[in-house]
Design a protein around this motif. Structure first.
Motif, short mmCIF file in Angstrom:
data_model
loop_
_atom_site.label_atom_id
_atom_site.label_comp_id
_atom_site.label_asym_id
_atom_site.label_seq_id
_atom_site.Cartn_x
_atom_site.Cartn_y
_atom_site.Cartn_z
N ILE A 132 0.92 -1.17 -0.16
CA ILE A 132 0.05 0.13 -0.02
C ILE A 132 0.89 1.13 0.10
O ILE A 132 0.59 2.14 -0.80
CB ILE A 132 -0.80 -0.24 1.23
N GLN A 133 1.92 1.28 0.82
CA GLN A 133 2.88 2.31 0.73
C GLN A 133 3.49 2.36 -0.44
O GLN A 133 3.71 3.66 -0.91
CB GLN A 133 4.04 2.11 1.68
N ARG A 134 3.87 1.50 -1.24
CA ARG A 134 4.39 1.53 -2.52
C ARG A 134 3.46 2.19 -3.69
O ARG A 134 3.76 3.17 -4.40
CB ARG A 134 5.03 0.24 -3.16
N GLU A 135 2.13 1.91 -3.48
CA GLU A 135 1.09 2.12 -4.57
C GLU A 135 0.86 3.71 -4.21
O GLU A 135 0.23 4.28 -5.03
CB GLU A 135 -0.16 1.40 -4.48
N VAL A 138 -4.08 7.62 -18.92
CA VAL A 138 -3.11 7.11 -18.74
C VAL A 138 -2.85 6.80 -16.89
O VAL A 138 -2.67 7.90 -16.41
CB VAL A 138 -1.72 7.38 -19.26
N ASP A 139 -2.84 5.81 -16.42
CA ASP A 139 -2.94 5.49 -14.95
C ASP A 139 -1.63 4.43 -14.57
O ASP A 139 -1.63 3.36 -15.30
CB ASP A 139 -4.10 4.97 -14.55
N ILE A 140 -0.73 4.89 -14.11
CA ILE A 140 0.46 3.91 -13.55
C ILE A 140 0.07 3.63 -12.10
O ILE A 140 -0.12 4.12 -11.12
CB ILE A 140 1.75 4.72 -13.73
N MET A 141 -0.03 2.35 -12.28
CA MET A 141 -0.06 1.49 -10.92
C MET A 141 1.11 1.41 -10.32
O MET A 141 1.43 1.54 -9.04
CB MET A 141 -0.87 0.44 -11.14
N ASN A 142 2.37 1.07 -11.05
CA ASN A 142 3.57 0.61 -10.59
C ASN A 142 4.42 0.80 -11.56
O ASN A 142 4.30 0.51 -12.56
CB ASN A 142 3.50 -0.87 -9.98
N LEU A 143 5.74 1.34 -11.34
CA LEU A 143 6.74 1.64 -12.37
C LEU A 143 7.99 0.87 -11.93
O LEU A 143 9.11 1.30 -12.62
CB LEU A 143 6.78 3.23 -12.64
N GLU A 144 8.15 0.31 -11.01
CA GLU A 144 9.30 -0.41 -10.70
C GLU A 144 9.69 -1.56 -11.48
O GLU A 144 9.03 -2.11 -12.30
CB GLU A 144 8.83 -1.30 -9.30
#
Length: 824
Positions: free
Chosen positions: A493-496, A521-527
């Protein structure tokens, strides 16, 4: 020395002056706080100006509406507010002051009547103001002998306006006078706020400073503020509403509507610059319309008013604009404020989850602490056992003193030896008893009987305590597993919560730069390796643009392989296409399954599942329930369903297997068990982890080499606690993973089944998973001349390098995407 003394004295003087100034500032700050908050100066100023405000040259509907609302919001300062309204009304005329005073008195009377009937709510404020304005206006006109049909009509209009204004003030006054926890205004609230501010400015109509109208200066300053914050749309709306309200107060200022609206539009269009550009926009807009409709004197006066409003605007601190922009939807400050609010909510949620995780950890540690009753000491066991035996034998014997008082050591030694023999053999007879003890004891048979009985009872108690200890240990492990899952979820949750608005705009601009029409455009995670992006665009009518164009473009922009994870094309519904793109795994897995039920029936006791967890991990699972038919099918299928839910929740695989084992062993008192063969494969690294509970070996075919994977674990559900062994192995491209149930492995009538199966697998001419599964099933069935003596299932997986279906498309002048850095 003189210099030092002078420096010391100067320091003391400076310190005293500083403390004196701090004391003055503190007293001044306290006084300012007392005046502004405790005395409600803002409400008093609003009451004064609204009491003075008049529209259509004779109507004053603002004062009583404001008083009716303040009766509910600020009752402790109601008397001061009443005096401020009367003071403002008296500056217009005593007739208006009398009508407002009488109307406020009627509000108090009607409110007290409603309170007695316990029906007093804020919803009644518009009705109170309507009745108060109507009755007070009619009463004053009757007393002054001015009651005519025209006056009745105008009083009705004033009452209706008062009702509408009360509804507006109910929404707008709390915005000015109270702090909001969630700083976000709806469009209706913004319009109500502008009407309230314009109504307050109506109270300044007729005030001049060197031929400069105060109300016009304030109106243009208000337009400048909102245009600088909300842009052209908000600036034009504020100009229209403010000009309309002011024109009702002064019919000669009807042209102010168009002037303020046009000026607000131009000022808002130039808000991307600094405050100077907004001011220039207002100057241009007001100058154009003033020159077009005004005379020379009006042009000069309007220019002075505009310059005065611009000067006040330029002197306005920056933080004032930032505070206002937090309430206007669509601004960066409002978005940042919303993100900060959501961040606080997320942090609170994470904190609560961590608290629950710590609670489960503490409970786990509490259950894991060994109690003395769970793990009794050996000496304590022996003493307790002997005391229970001698209670009904030696304690009632006439030779007790002779055996225990005079010869305690030998008697204790003899009984301890008998106990050791009992524990070793499970029973004892007279021939195994010590000779010296036999010569002394006169109750040998009775002693032997009680010892055997006590031994059986003691063994039962010990077994029960061991079961309790094992159950406590299992509960401790499961609580610890739940705690780890909650900690991991809180971390996710903290990462999101990381806001990736800049990266979203960069990707949106790059895709639109090559001609694509992207809506969102929605970025959920870019790792890296865990990219998760959702994109919405108009439907491509089946041209598969997401796989052919968008994914190759993102591959070039992000610098890693991107593929389409999921897509939902709503061409027939709303004409949009919603797609989910993510990091492509290094390896891809193709599977094939073949099976047959015992005797050629339709329902097999073997079940299998292929599970993907979304983070590049895949699980291949097989289960063989005890026996055949429907009962075995229900056992194996429920086992895999429960295992899948536990794995998807994030629980570790070993703990998941143990949890399933506990459920199966406690669910039914019957002898029910099932084997589980689980293979967890990381598609990014090719690392495989095998967990087998009672299942047959698996095989990895690498060219001509066949590698068996086996483990010696009991099937789940047989015993309460099992030791789960895991076997790890590195898979390579081209490997075949073959998993089978005992119906396949045990079917050949050979002595060394493992060697036979390895040889048959190495002789296979195909590497296609489904063909391999069909060949092995057919081979085993032919060994029994077409008869199927048990449920048979074989599952084959082939590991290969993942190849993108389309080549990467280079984006000219593509922006560099800055990925957020996570710190564990």
């Amino acid at each position: 020395m003189i210099r030092n003394q002078s420096a010391t004295m100067a320091g003391k003087v400076a310190g005293r002056m500083t403390s004196t100034f701090e004391g003055v500032n503190k007293r001044g700050g306290n006084w300012l706080y007392a005046v502004s908050h405790q005395w409600s100066v803002l409400h008093l100023m609003m009451g004064f100006l609204l009491g003075r405000a008049v529209i259509l040259q004779e109507l004053s509907p603002f004062a009583i509406s404001f008083f009716a609302v303040m009766y509910f919001l600020k009752r402790n300062r109601l008397l001061l507010i009443m005096f401020s309204i009367i003071a403002g009304s008296a500056m217009q005329s005593m007739e208006i002051a009398s009508a407002n005073f009488l109307g406020m008195a009627m509000v108090l009377v009607l409110a007290s009547v409603l309170e007695r009937r316990r029906k007093m709510e804020l919803n009644y404020a518009p009705l109170l103001s309507f009745l108060a304005v109507l009755l007070s206006g009619i009463t004053v006109d009757y007393i002054l002998n001015k009651l005519t049909w025209h006056s009745l009509f105008m009083n009705g209009v004033a009452a209706l306006l008062s009702l509408i204004l009360t509804l507006i003030f109910v929404q707008a006054i709390p915005i000015l006078t109270s702090r909001r926890s969630q700083q976000n205004l709806r469009t209706e609230e913004i319009i109500c706020l502008i009407i309230l501010l314009a109504s307050i400015m109506t109270g300044t109509v007729g005030w001049f400073v060197q031929d400069v109208s105060v109300d016009n200066v304030l109106a243009r300053y208000l337009v400048l503020l909102f245009a600088a914050v909300g842009g052209g749309t908000v600036g034009a709306a504020v100009g229209v509403v403010t000009g309309l309200v002011l024109s009702l107060a002064n019919i000669d200022a009807i042209h102010q509507i168009s002037l303020l609206a046009f000026s607000g539009l131009l000022a808002g269009l130039l808000r991307e610059g600094r405050k100077w550009t907004v001011a220039i926009g207002l100057l241009i807009g007001s100058s154009i319309l003033t020159i077009y409709v005004g005379e020379q004197r009006e042009i000069l006066q309007s220019s002075l008013e505009t310059f005065a409003s611009v000067l006040i605007f330029l002197l306005t601190p920056r933080f004032v604009l930032e505070e206002i922009s937090k309430f206007i939807p669509g601004t960066e400050e409002n978005t940042s404020s919303q993100q900060q609010y959501l961040r606080k909510v997320r942090d609170v949620t994470v904190g609560k989850m961590n608290q629950f995780a710590q609670l489960f950890t503490k409970l786990s540690e509490t259950f894991a602490i060994p109690h003395l009753a769970d793990v009794p000491d050996e000496e304590m066991q022996k003493d307790y056992f002997l005391s229970e035996v001698t209670k009904n034998t030696c304690q009632r014997c006439w030779k007790r003193d002779q055996c225990w008082s005079r010869d305690f050591d030998n008697t204790y030694e003899a009984l301890s030896e008998m106990m050791r023999i009992m524990k070793q053999d499970g029973e004892i007879n007279v021939n195994e008893m010590p000779k010296d003890w036999l010569r002394k004891c006169v109750k040998q048979d009775r002693m032997l009987t009680y010892m055997e009985q006590e031994y059986i009872r003691w063994q039962n108690q010990l077994h029960l305590k061991q079961q309790i200890a094992e159950s406590r240990r299992l509960v401790a492990e499961q609580l610890a597993g739940v705690s780890r899952v909650m900690h991991n979820f809180a971390h996710e949750i903290q990462r999101e919560g990381v806001h990736l608005h800049v990266q979203e705009q960069q990707i949106l601009g790059a895709l639109e730069g090559v001609g694509l029409s992207i809506r969102n455009v929605d970025i959920m995670n870019l790792e890296e390796g865990k990219v998760d992006i959702e994109i919405t665009q108009p439907s491509c009518e089946g041209r598969d643009e997401c796989s052919k164009i968008i994914a190759p473009l993102l591959t070039d922009i992000l610098g890693e392989k991107i593929t389409v994870k999921n897509k939902d094309c709503q061409a027939l519904a709303d004409g949009t296409c919603h797609m989910c793109l993510g990091s492509a795994q290094t390896f891809e897995i193709d599977t094939g399954v073949a099976g047959a039920a015992k005797g050629g029936q339709l329902l097999s006791g073997d079940c299998f599942k292929v599970m993907e967890f979304g983070n590049g991990k895949m699980a291949l699972a097989m289960s063989d329930g005890m026996g055949n038919g429907e009962r075995a099918y229900l056992e194996s299928s429920s086992t895999l369903e429960l295992l899948q839910q536990l794995l998807e929740s994030g629980m570790e695989e070993t703990l998941s297997i143990k949890s399933v084992n506990t459920v199966l062993s406690l669910r039914s008192p019957d002898e029910v068990f099932a084997t589980v063969d689980l293979a967890l494969i990381d598609q990014h690294t090719g690392q495989a982890k095998f967990i087998k509970t009672g299942s047959t070996p698996s095989f990895i075919k690498r060219g001509k080499e066949v590698i068996p994977i086996s483990a010696n674990n009991l099937p789940i559900g047989i015993i309460d606690d099992i030791d789960v062994d895991t076997v790890s192995y590195q898979l390579k491209p081209g490997d075949l993973l073959i998993m089978m149930t005992d119906g396949i492995y045990e079917a050949p009538r050979v002595e060394n089944k493992n060697l036979w199966m390895k040889r048959k697998i190495s002789e296979l001419k195909t590497n296609h998973p489904q063909e391999v599964a069909d060949c092995l099933l057919e081979l085993v069935i032919r060994q029994h001349y077409g008869e199927i003596h048990d449920d048979m299932t074989v599952m084959v997986a082939r590991i290969e390098h993942y190849m993108l279906p389309w080549a990467t498309i280079s984006v000219p002048n593509a922006p560099k995407i800055d990925r957020p850095r996570y710190v564990s």
